[in-house]
Write a protein that holds these residues in place. Structure first.
Motif, PDB file in Angstrom:
ATOM      1  N   ALA A   2       0.831  -1.211   0.000  1.00 50.97           N
ATOM      2  CA  ALA A   2       0.000   0.000   0.000  1.00 50.97           C
ATOM      3  C   ALA A   2       0.861   1.255   0.000  1.00 50.97           C
ATOM      4  N   ARG A   3       1.960   1.240   0.740  1.00 49.81           N
ATOM      5  CA  ARG A   3       2.852   2.404   0.773  1.00 49.81           C
ATOM      6  C   ARG A   3       3.450   2.674  -0.606  1.00 49.81           C
ATOM      7  N   ILE A   4       3.886   1.604  -1.270  1.00 48.13           N
ATOM      8  CA  ILE A   4       4.483   1.769  -2.599  1.00 48.13           C
ATOM      9  C   ILE A   4       3.449   2.299  -3.582  1.00 48.13           C
ATOM     10  N   LYS A   5       2.251   1.739  -3.559  1.00 39.51           N
ATOM     11  CA  LYS A   5       1.205   2.202  -4.478  1.00 39.51           C
ATOM     12  C   LYS A   5       0.845   3.660  -4.213  1.00 39.51           C
ATOM     13  N   THR A   6       0.791   4.050  -2.954  1.00 38.28           N
ATOM     14  CA  THR A   6       0.501   5.441  -2.600  1.00 38.28           C
ATOM     15  C   THR A   6       1.592   6.355  -3.128  1.00 38.28           C
ATOM     16  N   LEU A   7       2.841   5.958  -2.949  1.00 38.71           N
ATOM     17  CA  LEU A   7       3.959   6.761  -3.417  1.00 38.71           C
ATOM     18  C   LEU A   7       3.938   6.884  -4.943  1.00 38.71           C
ATOM     19  N   GLN A   8       3.623   5.794  -5.643  1.00 40.18           N
ATOM     20  CA  GLN A   8       3.530   5.843  -7.099  1.00 40.18           C
ATOM     21  C   GLN A   8       2.430   6.802  -7.546  1.00 40.18           C
ATOM     22  N   THR A   9       1.295   6.769  -6.865  1.00 40.08           N
ATOM     23  CA  THR A   9       0.191   7.670  -7.195  1.00 40.08           C
ATOM     24  C   THR A   9       0.594   9.121  -6.957  1.00 40.08           C
ATOM     25  N   GLU A  10       1.291   9.388  -5.861  1.00 44.96           N
ATOM     26  CA  GLU A  10       1.756  10.746  -5.568  1.00 44.96           C
ATOM     27  C   GLU A  10       2.670  11.248  -6.679  1.00 44.96           C
ATOM     28  N   ARG A  11       3.573  10.376  -7.118  1.00 44.77           N
ATOM     29  CA  ARG A  11       4.518  10.788  -8.165  1.00 44.77           C
ATOM     30  C   ARG A  11       3.815  11.071  -9.485  1.00 44.77           C
ATOM     31  N   VAL A  12       2.837  10.244  -9.847  1.00 45.16           N
ATOM     32  CA  VAL A  12       2.088  10.454 -11.085  1.00 45.16           C
ATOM     33  C   VAL A  12       1.310  11.762 -11.003  1.00 45.16           C
ATOM     34  N   THR A  13       0.659  11.995  -9.881  1.00 43.87           N
ATOM     35  CA  THR A  13      -0.123  13.216  -9.687  1.00 43.87           C
ATOM     36  C   THR A  13       0.768  14.452  -9.753  1.00 43.87           C
ATOM     37  N   LYS A  14       1.924  14.377  -9.118  1.00 40.90           N
ATOM     38  CA  LYS A  14       2.852  15.501  -9.118  1.00 40.90           C
ATOM     39  C   LYS A  14       3.372  15.762 -10.524  1.00 40.90           C
ATOM     40  N   ALA A  15       3.691  14.694 -11.261  1.00 45.14           N
ATOM     41  CA  ALA A  15       4.198  14.851 -12.627  1.00 45.14           C
ATOM     42  C   ALA A  15       3.149  15.462 -13.544  1.00 45.14           C
ATOM     43  N   SER A  16       1.893  15.025 -13.404  1.00 46.08           N
ATOM     44  CA  SER A  16       0.854  15.575 -14.265  1.00 46.08           C
ATOM     45  C   SER A  16       0.540  17.026 -13.891  1.00 46.08           C
ATOM     46  N   ALA A  17       0.656  17.365 -12.619  1.00 45.04           N
ATOM     47  CA  ALA A  17       0.427  18.749 -12.207  1.00 45.04           C
ATOM     48  C   ALA A  17       1.526  19.667 -12.747  1.00 45.04           C
ATOM     49  N   GLU A  18       2.756  19.176 -12.731  1.00 47.28           N
ATOM     50  CA  GLU A  18       3.860  19.975 -13.257  1.00 47.28           C
ATOM     51  C   GLU A  18       3.759  20.130 -14.787  1.00 47.28           C
ATOM     52  N   LYS A  19       3.284  19.073 -15.430  1.00 50.84           N
ATOM     53  CA  LYS A  19       3.151  19.081 -16.884  1.00 50.84           C
ATOM     54  C   LYS A  19       2.094  20.080 -17.343  1.00 50.84           C
ATOM     55  N   SER A  20       0.994  20.145 -16.595  1.00 54.30           N
ATOM     56  CA  SER A  20      -0.108  21.031 -16.981  1.00 54.30           C
ATOM     57  C   SER A  20       0.131  22.484 -16.567  1.00 54.30           C
ATOM     58  N   ALA A  21       1.059  22.700 -15.670  1.00 57.94           N
ATOM     59  CA  ALA A  21       1.312  24.073 -15.191  1.00 57.94           C
ATOM     60  C   ALA A  21       2.248  24.830 -16.092  1.00 57.94           C
TER      61      ALA A  21
END
Length: 72
Positions: free
Chosen positions: A53-72
């Protein structure tokens, strides 16, 4: 933050994916041991499940952060 989370955060995406695969295999083996009554450490099931669960949460955080940076 716990030591485990810090270790996971220090790993790359590929390393996390490898670790996730290993943990899922271990989880499968632990379920098998439980079903056959051969389990030595029942608490390990909980540890493995939480690590997954920790790994999956961390992966989701990274994807979300990358997409936020991409759209900004």
């Amino acid at each position: 933050m716990s030591k485990i989370v810090e270790d996971f955060r220090a790993k790359s995406d590929d390393e996390l994916q490898t670790e996730l695969g290993q943990l899922k295999k271990e989880q499968f083996n632990l379920r098998f041991q439980s079903a056959t009554g051969q389990m030595e450490k029942p608490a390990r099931v909980r540890e493995v499940r939480r690590s997954i669960a920790r790994i999956k949460t961390l992966q989701t955080e990274r994807v979300t952060k990358a997409s936020a940076e991409k759209s900004a």
